[in-house]
Scaffold this active site. Sequence first.
Site, PDB file in Angstrom:
ATOM      1  N   TYR A   1      36.770  34.932  37.691  1.00 29.51           N
ATOM      2  CA  TYR A   1      35.628  35.850  37.613  1.00 29.51           C
ATOM      3  C   TYR A   1      36.110  37.303  37.647  1.00 29.51           C
ATOM      4  O   TYR A   1      35.673  38.136  36.847  1.00 29.51           O
ATOM      5  CB  TYR A   1      34.663  35.592  38.778  1.00 29.51           C
TER       6      TYR A   1
ATOM      7  N   LYS B   1      35.606  40.351  34.863  1.00 29.17           N
ATOM      8  CA  LYS B   1      34.935  41.618  35.182  1.00 29.17           C
ATOM      9  C   LYS B   1      35.869  42.811  34.945  1.00 29.17           C
ATOM     10  O   LYS B   1      35.410  43.898  34.563  1.00 29.17           O
ATOM     11  CB  LYS B   1      34.439  41.602  36.631  1.00 29.17           C
TER      12      LYS B   1
END
Length: 306
Positions: A181, A185
């Site tokens: 993740y 990002k």
Amino acid sequence: MFGKKHFTFGDIPDLSRKVAIVTGGNTGVGYITARELARKNAHVFVASRSKERGETAVENIKKETGNNQVEYLHLDLVSLKNVKQSAENFLAKNLPLHILVNNAGIMATAWTLTEDGIQDQFGVNHVGHFLFTQTLLPKIEASAPSRIVNVSSYAHFNAPAAGIEFDKINQENAQSTFQRYAVSKLANILYSNSLAKRLEGKEVYVNSIHPGFVKTELSRGIVDTYGIVAKYFFNFASLFAKSPEDGALTQLYAATSPEIIEKNYRGMYFVPSGEIGKRSEESQNDELAEKLWKYTEDLVNEKLHS
């Protein structure tokens, strides 16, 4: 924390004759973003995978705002073919595009590949939005002054020291779900930086944002991955989370505030609610940003033409 907000819904200017797309606009922060753009008279497209949920969101926004210029746009970020088709479906309407908010995302999901065989968090959060944006870019440029907002996260600080280890993106056990993740990002910020550079001298303002810790459906991936313990933890943590209304403020600032043009903000990273935020060293690495651009471009070309 409890001081005056830098930006509020009341600061959004009139958006009559402006056209906007919000990905993931059917729920949470995306829904509030789409709703408030519509409330200020923009022609808004709610882009999401679920037709049923997307059309329900459209009807609710129409009722809440009295603005009937709200439409559903089918967008499935796990399929690059669909992403390209979605952008082309919009372009076929021969409308301008002044605001693109790349808000959709998934977080900390169990190991899964997209339809194109790309690790899902990187594929959905970065690659899908890259293709969607690049396909729409000529229209965005032609509609200038215009904005592109990429929703990132403070979680980008948790990416590996090298930033993005390209050889590990598709290795199942190379990183934890949270690291995957974080990498996606980080990619959102790096892409914003690269795109902003390429558009230097044009009236297209590209920025990335961190919405804050917001109570949304984004945590469902964690619950699916870690089970009931995670569910209880996030139920507790959500007591301290921002509302989707507060969470939407930062992307609405980047999408609409006159300050963006007045101060010529490009390739910036904003935190709640429209303040310039601290970002990691790797997120400012131009060499890494260019490497990511080429990697993503090659990946998209390979998948679309294989």
